[in-house]
Design a protein around this motif. Structure first.
Motif, PDB file in Angstrom:
ATOM      1  N   UNK A   7      14.036   2.242   3.730  1.00 29.86           N
ATOM      2  CA  UNK A   7      14.242   0.528   3.603  1.00 29.86           C
ATOM      3  C   UNK A   7      13.252   0.337   2.418  1.00 29.86           C
ATOM      4  N   UNK A   8      12.450   1.379   2.528  1.00 29.90           N
ATOM      5  CA  UNK A   8      10.817   0.974   1.751  1.00 29.90           C
ATOM      6  C   UNK A   8      11.496   2.146   0.679  1.00 29.90           C
ATOM      7  N   UNK A  11      13.199  -0.052  -1.786  1.00 28.00           N
ATOM      8  CA  UNK A  11      12.211  -0.990  -2.032  1.00 28.00           C
ATOM      9  C   UNK A  11      12.279  -0.891  -3.382  1.00 28.00           C
ATOM     10  N   UNK A  12      11.285   0.155  -3.223  1.00 22.95           N
ATOM     11  CA  UNK A  12      10.601   1.203  -4.560  1.00 22.95           C
ATOM     12  C   UNK A  12      10.984   1.038  -5.205  1.00 22.95           C
ATOM     13  N   UNK A  16      11.270  -0.565  -9.091  1.00 27.42           N
ATOM     14  CA  UNK A  16      11.144   0.604 -10.176  1.00 27.42           C
ATOM     15  C   UNK A  16      12.091   1.872 -10.110  1.00 27.42           C
ATOM     16  N   UNK A  19      10.055   5.613 -11.168  1.00 27.17           N
ATOM     17  CA  UNK A  19       9.287   6.624 -10.790  1.00 27.17           C
ATOM     18  C   UNK A  19      10.133   7.841  -9.788  1.00 27.17           C
ATOM     19  N   UNK A  22       8.499  12.535  -6.482  1.00 24.90           N
ATOM     20  CA  UNK A  22       7.155  13.349  -6.373  1.00 24.90           C
ATOM     21  C   UNK A  22       5.818  12.093  -5.686  1.00 24.90           C
ATOM     22  N   UNK A  23       6.524  10.973  -6.507  1.00 20.23           N
ATOM     23  CA  UNK A  23       5.305   9.567  -6.484  1.00 20.23           C
ATOM     24  C   UNK A  23       5.270   9.172  -5.376  1.00 20.23           C
ATOM     25  N   UNK A  26       4.645  10.683  -2.272  1.00 20.38           N
ATOM     26  CA  UNK A  26       3.107  10.039  -1.595  1.00 20.38           C
ATOM     27  C   UNK A  26       2.761   8.589  -1.177  1.00 20.38           C
ATOM     28  N   UNK A  27       3.601   8.221  -1.809  1.00 24.22           N
ATOM     29  CA  UNK A  27       3.403   6.502  -1.413  1.00 24.22           C
ATOM     30  C   UNK A  27       3.304   5.813  -0.569  1.00 24.22           C
ATOM     31  N   UNK A  28       5.222   7.147   0.188  1.00 25.66           N
ATOM     32  CA  UNK A  28       5.784   6.811   1.569  1.00 25.66           C
ATOM     33  C   UNK A  28       5.036   7.727   2.477  1.00 25.66           C
ATOM     34  N   UNK A  29       4.426   8.426   1.935  1.00 19.92           N
ATOM     35  CA  UNK A  29       4.072  10.018   2.684  1.00 19.92           C
ATOM     36  C   UNK A  29       4.232  10.892   3.616  1.00 19.92           C
ATOM     37  N   UNK A 160      -6.957 -12.897 -12.241  1.00 20.89           N
ATOM     38  CA  UNK A 160      -8.037 -12.141 -11.029  1.00 20.89           C
ATOM     39  C   UNK A 160      -9.230 -11.981 -12.206  1.00 20.89           C
ATOM     40  N   UNK A 162     -12.468  -9.709 -13.753  1.00 17.66           N
ATOM     41  CA  UNK A 162     -12.328  -7.697 -13.491  1.00 17.66           C
ATOM     42  C   UNK A 162     -12.668  -7.234 -12.050  1.00 17.66           C
TER      43      UNK A 162
END
Ligand SMILES: Cc1ncc(COP(=O)(O)O)c(C=O)c1O
Lengths: 165, 393
Positions: A7-8, A11-12, A16, A19, A22-23, A26-29, A160, A162
């Motif tokens: 599911x994650x 969403x990623x 996008x 993506x 490889x990225x 990494x994001x999901x481990x 915000x 910097x």
């Protein structure tokens, strides 16, 4: 891949679609292979249907399309109900989407054309001419604020400072 | 008439003169004067407060909720907070007299210390830590005593480190796990080991749990939930981080009745109450905001995974932060001081980070990088830091 991770991943990709595996891994481990396999599987199962770009056409003036939403009342047919007429409608290339609706009319049809005249012609000559179509009501879209979950033309700047504590 | 003007030295209290200005200020000025800066320097969520909380506040304004609330805060909100602390962290409080709504966790830190300290009392400050602990202890008349954690211990506090700094003037200890700036957390077992030392020396604990919701691999253990600790712990938290509500200024303190009521006394003579719009939004956050909170946590976790790996790949040692949204890589290998590193990095590559020394001497060879920013920004920042490291090899 376990359900929650899958599911994650969706969403990623939804956020996008370009993506890299490889990225994402990494994001999901997880491993790159697992990401690739899962994406392939999701594509095969038609959970991921397509990777479209969401374009704000108003910014590209040479391609100023008009969009209309048409409420269509139809007579359903024995055995096939609304499905047959829906299919006949969605096969026209001008048609962007077709939904079966509850309420005052039966089908909601979205049409894109180069000009209003072209859309009007399509409605009167093709759509209304279909046997089961009882009536049509055409609404032209004047401005798109949000499309498929994406807010068009939103000032996205980071408000915000910097550096903060 | 001869009127001699007092010099600044004479006008200002000695206490305030002895407090140095925030170490981040210089960077802030530098960073804001430049264009195209990618900032990893921001200590707040990159999300806007979820819409339905903003909507709840707007509706309440339309209905005319613009007045003071009770000094302790709206009863409904206190009740909801108690429910939340009990169901999420297993520690029960009475909304009538054990909870106070504050103007951010910041106010909670301030009035907790003022409620506890007499001049000269020592407070153990577990470093590296949020920049305000040390000065706020001083402002309350106390003496901050640094207890340093280090990379070798993954920035966790050990009972030995703690015990080494205790004197007979030590009154309290203040710490924050998940930690700003290191992102480290402490497990239940590790906290229990501390609790034994704390009990032995009869200390009061100010536990800043503002990042409690932002943990990525394990659940948060609230210090007050440990056996025997509720009675000596002031739990501070708030809505700034978990619900992306920094500007609303709503936090809370929960603890034993005597201390909370002493804090109410200070609060009622200074703040009166927290802003009502913020309290309304906070109530909505607790009642209906958990899904959004979870989505934000999911997104921080993905970015945490990315940035830690990316740092390793470009040659900066970085322990894996298990909470909050900061990575705290070591820049020792660059041969620069963290101040130098951060200043050169922003001037040459336009990436803003915070030099670790501002969080205490223990952080001197680290930089704090907030990953509360888009994946796209993180990718650009890493590429630029990589170039920076190549150039300064
Ligand atoms: C550890 C810690 N405590 C407290 C605060 C302040 O929180 P609030 O906005 O609730 O005052 C921060 C903000 O950066 C923080 O990092």
């Amino acid at each position: 891949m376990e359900r929650e991770k899958q599911r994650e991943l969706l969403h990623i990709l939804e956020e996008n679609g370009r993506r890299s595996a490889e990225t994402i891994a990494t994001m999901l481990g997880t491993s790159i292979e697992e990401v690739k396999e899962t994406i392939e599987k999701l594509e095969k199962e038609k959970i991921i249907i397509k990777y479209p770009a969401i374009v704000n056409w108003e910014k590209v003036d040479e391609n100023d399309l008009v969009t209309a939403m048409i409420d269509v009342k139809v007579t359903p047919k024995r055995e096939v109900g609304f499905d047959e007429i829906a299919e006949r409608i969605y096969r026209f290339p001008e048609v962007q989407s077709v939904y079966l609706m509850s309420g005052a009319y039966d089908l909601s049809v979205v049409i894109e054309g180069k000009t209003m005249r072209q859309v009007a012609q399509f409605v009167s000559e093709k759509l209304s001419a279909l046997d089961s179509v009882i009536s049509t009501t055409t609404h032209f879209i004047l401005k798109k604020y949000k499309h498929d979950g994406v807010i068009l033309e939103k000032p996205e700047d980071d408000k915000r400072m910097v550096v903060t504590p | 008439m001869s009127m001699q003007q007092m010099t600044t030295n004479q006008r200002l209290s000695r206490t305030i003169q002895q407090i140095p200005p925030s170490g981040i200020r210089r960077f802030f000025e530098l960073a804001s004067s430049m264009e195209g800066v990618v900032s990893l320097g921001v200590g707040e969520p990159d999300f806007v407060t979820p819409w339905h909380m903003r909507e709840a506040a707007i509706t309440s304004l339309e209905r005319g909720y613009t007045a003071y609330t009770s000094n302790s805060g709206m009863y409904e909100l206190r009740e909801e907070i108690c429910r939340y602390l009990s169901s999420s962290f297993g520690v029960g409080y009475n909304p009538n007299n054990e909870v106070l709504i504050t103007v951010g966790a910041s106010e909670g830190i301030d009035i907790a210390l003022r409620a506890l300290l007499d001049p000269g009392d020592e407070v153990l400050v577990v470093e590296p830590c949020y920049v305000s602990y040390d000065p706020v202890v001083r402002l309350a008349g106390g003496v901050p005593v640094a207890v340093r954690t280090s990379l070798e211990d993954q920035f966790k506090l050990t009972p030995e480190q703690l015990e080494a700094q205790i004197t007979d003037r030590t009154k309290a200890i203040i710490f924050c796990f998940p930690n700003n700036p290191t992102g480290s957390i402490m497990t239940k077992e590790e906290l229990n080991a501390l609790a034994r030392v704390i009990e032995k020396h009869d200390l009061i604990v100010i536990s800043d749990e503002i990042y409690a919701e932002l943990t990525y691999d394990t659940d948060h253990t609230s210090f007050a939930s440990l056996p025997g600790m509720k009675d000596r712990t002031i739990l501070l938290s708030g809505f700034s981080k978990a619900f992306a509500m920094t500007g609303w200024r709503i936090g809370y303190a929960a603890g034993p009745e005597d201390i909370i009521q002493a804090m109410v006394k200070i609060h009622q003579y200074t703040m009166l109450c927290a802003p009502i719009m913020g309290q309304v939004a906070a109530l909505e956050a607790l009642r209906h905001g958990m899904d959004e909170k979870d989505r934000m946590v999911e997104s921080y976790r993905q970015r945490r995974n990315y940035i830690v790996k990316a740092f390793e790949q470009i040659g900066l040692t970085c322990h894996k932060p298990e909470g909050a949204f900061y990575a705290f890589p070591s820049i020792a290998s660059s041969g620069m001081t963290a101040e130098d590193f951060a200043e050169k990095l922003i001037l040459e590559q336009k990436v803003a980070v915070v030099p670790g020394g501002v969080f205490g001497d223990g952080g001197a060879l680290h930089i704090r990088c907030s990953y509360a920013t888009s994946m796209e920004n993180l990718e650009i920042a890493i590429e630029r830091i990589d170039q920076f490291l190549q150039k300064h090899k």
